[in-house]
Design a protein around this motif. Structure first.
Motif, short mmCIF file in Angstrom:
data_model
loop_
_atom_site.label_atom_id
_atom_site.label_comp_id
_atom_site.label_asym_id
_atom_site.label_seq_id
_atom_site.Cartn_x
_atom_site.Cartn_y
_atom_site.Cartn_z
N ASP A 125 0.83 -1.21 0.00
CA ASP A 125 0.00 0.00 0.00
C ASP A 125 0.86 1.26 0.00
OD1 ASP A 125 -2.35 -1.44 -0.02
OD2 ASP A 125 -2.71 -1.26 2.14
N SER A 126 2.04 1.17 0.61
CA SER A 126 2.91 2.36 0.71
C SER A 126 3.61 2.68 -0.61
CB SER A 126 3.94 2.15 1.81
OG SER A 126 4.97 1.25 1.40
N LEU A 127 3.69 1.71 -1.51
CA LEU A 127 4.43 1.90 -2.76
C LEU A 127 3.51 2.49 -3.83
CD1 LEU A 127 6.55 -1.38 -2.78
CD2 LEU A 127 7.29 0.92 -2.14
N VAL A 128 3.04 3.70 -3.58
CA VAL A 128 2.06 4.32 -4.48
C VAL A 128 2.65 4.65 -5.84
CG1 VAL A 128 0.63 5.24 -2.62
CG2 VAL A 128 2.60 6.57 -3.43
N ARG A 129 3.95 4.79 -5.94
CA ARG A 129 4.63 5.06 -7.21
C ARG A 129 5.51 3.89 -7.66
NH1 ARG A 129 6.56 11.43 -6.79
NH2 ARG A 129 4.52 12.29 -6.18
N GLY A 130 5.25 2.73 -7.08
CA GLY A 130 6.04 1.56 -7.41
C GLY A 130 7.28 1.45 -6.54
N PRO A 153 10.13 5.54 -4.60
CA PRO A 153 9.98 7.00 -4.54
C PRO A 153 8.73 7.40 -3.76
CG PRO A 153 9.34 6.18 -6.71
CD PRO A 153 9.92 5.00 -5.97
N LYS A 154 8.89 8.33 -2.83
CA LYS A 154 7.77 8.88 -2.07
C LYS A 154 6.91 7.79 -1.42
CE LYS A 154 8.65 13.19 -3.13
NZ LYS A 154 9.07 14.18 -2.11
N VAL A 155 7.53 6.98 -0.59
CA VAL A 155 6.80 5.93 0.11
C VAL A 155 5.79 6.56 1.07
CG1 VAL A 155 7.02 4.06 1.79
CG2 VAL A 155 8.65 4.25 -0.08
N ALA A 156 4.53 6.14 0.96
CA ALA A 156 3.46 6.73 1.77
C ALA A 156 3.07 5.77 2.89
CB ALA A 156 2.24 7.02 0.89
N PHE A 157 2.76 6.33 4.05
CA PHE A 157 2.32 5.50 5.17
C PHE A 157 1.38 6.30 6.04
CE2 PHE A 157 3.08 3.44 9.41
CZ PHE A 157 2.54 2.21 9.09
N ASP A 158 0.17 5.81 6.20
CA ASP A 158 -0.86 6.49 6.99
C ASP A 158 -0.47 6.45 8.47
OD1 ASP A 158 -3.16 7.30 8.34
OD2 ASP A 158 -4.49 6.42 6.85
N HIS A 198 9.30 1.63 10.98
CA HIS A 198 10.02 2.89 10.80
C HIS A 198 9.70 3.41 9.40
CE1 HIS A 198 13.03 6.04 10.92
NE2 HIS A 198 13.47 5.62 9.75
N HIS A 199 9.25 4.64 9.31
CA HIS A 199 8.87 5.22 8.03
C HIS A 199 9.82 6.36 7.67
CE1 HIS A 199 5.90 7.86 5.57
NE2 HIS A 199 6.58 7.05 4.78
N GLY A 200 10.50 6.20 6.53
CA GLY A 200 11.32 7.27 5.98
C GLY A 200 10.74 7.71 4.64
N GLU A 201 11.33 8.71 4.03
CA GLU A 201 10.79 9.24 2.77
C GLU A 201 10.82 8.20 1.66
OE1 GLU A 201 11.49 12.90 -0.43
OE2 GLU A 201 12.60 12.85 1.44
N ASP A 202 11.88 7.39 1.62
CA ASP A 202 12.04 6.43 0.53
C ASP A 202 11.93 4.98 0.96
OD1 ASP A 202 12.48 8.49 -1.37
OD2 ASP A 202 14.57 8.65 -0.73
N LEU A 204 9.87 2.12 3.95
CA LEU A 204 9.07 1.77 5.12
C LEU A 204 9.54 0.39 5.57
CD1 LEU A 204 6.60 2.02 7.06
CD2 LEU A 204 5.24 0.96 5.25
N VAL A 205 9.93 0.29 6.83
CA VAL A 205 10.39 -0.98 7.38
C VAL A 205 9.41 -1.41 8.47
CG1 VAL A 205 12.24 -2.20 8.57
CG2 VAL A 205 12.80 -0.42 6.88
#
Length: 218
Positions: A125-130, A153-158, A198-202, A204-205
């Motif tokens: 779900d976080s890989l909105v741009r692949g 790129p631009k990993v998203a996490f709610d 842990h969520h970073g810009e590029d 999500l772990v």
């Protein structure tokens, strides 16, 4: 934090219905087009879209059965290849996604498989741009360690999903989106395990540690 089991089941059903709406809707639209289309080339194209939508629907239902359900077709341990095939089917439909699988075990307990699949789904779900979804798990010293890394790129996490994982979300704030994370939290608390992220810009772990239950896994 506790949640009525009926409420949690309802929220998980809501999430399932939300995720199934697109492929099932595409099936319905394809059938309507087929009913009106006379051109052989376009009818063939409609058939291809119908096959793709049917395949996507079946893959998602198989995933939800193992990630949310009781997985009654298995014993106390689930072959990890089942989880591998499910994640392959979900990532293969999007050419922007790559799956890296690093699970050497032959089987894992049902709770571990459930946690692994749900964490992996959060990564997807976080890989909105692949990007790349790396999945790893191993059993050592009586514990199962699970690690998921979603990078792109631009990993998203709610943030509310993170709160649900951390047990910091009030019951009144739970939704279909956060229900899987809350379920994971309940599993690790019940089994005296732990979950972290842990969520970073590029990247999500996500990770979890669950004790192996004696006699569950051969």
């Amino acid at each position: 934090m506790t949640t009525n089991s009926l409420d949690l089941a309802a929220l998980l059903c809501s999430r399932l219905c939300h995720d199934m709406l697109s492929p099932v809707g595409a099936l319905n639209n394809g059938l309507e087009l087929m009913a009106d289309e006379k051109d052989p080339v376009m009818r063939q194209r409609c058939m291809e879209l119908l096959e793709q939508s049917a395949r996507t629907s079946a893959n998602k239902l198989k995933f939800f059965r193992l990630a949310y359900g009781a997985a009654g077709g298995f014993g106390e341990a689930v072959p990890v290849e089942e989880a591998h095939e499910l994640l392959q089917s979900l990532t293969a439909a999007d050419e922007r996604l790559t799956l890296e699988w690093a699970v050497g075990e032959q089987s894992l307990s049902k709770p571990a498989i459930k946690v692994l699949l749900n964490l992996a789904a959060m990564g997807l779900d976080s890989l909105v741009r692949g990007g790349t979804l790396a999945v790893g798990a191993e059993r050592s010293e009586g514990k199962t360690e699970i690690a998921i890394r979603a990078a792109g790129p631009k990993v998203a996490f709610d943030a509310t999903v993170g709160k649900a994982l951390g047990g910091q979300l009030a019951e009144s704030e739970l939704s279909g989106r956060t229900a899987p994370a809350h379920m994971i939290r309940l599993i690790v608390e019940r089994d005296n395990g732990e979950v972290m992220y842990h969520h970073g810009e590029d990247a999500l772990v996500l990770g979890a540690v669950l004790p192996d239950m004696e006699g569950m896994i051969g």
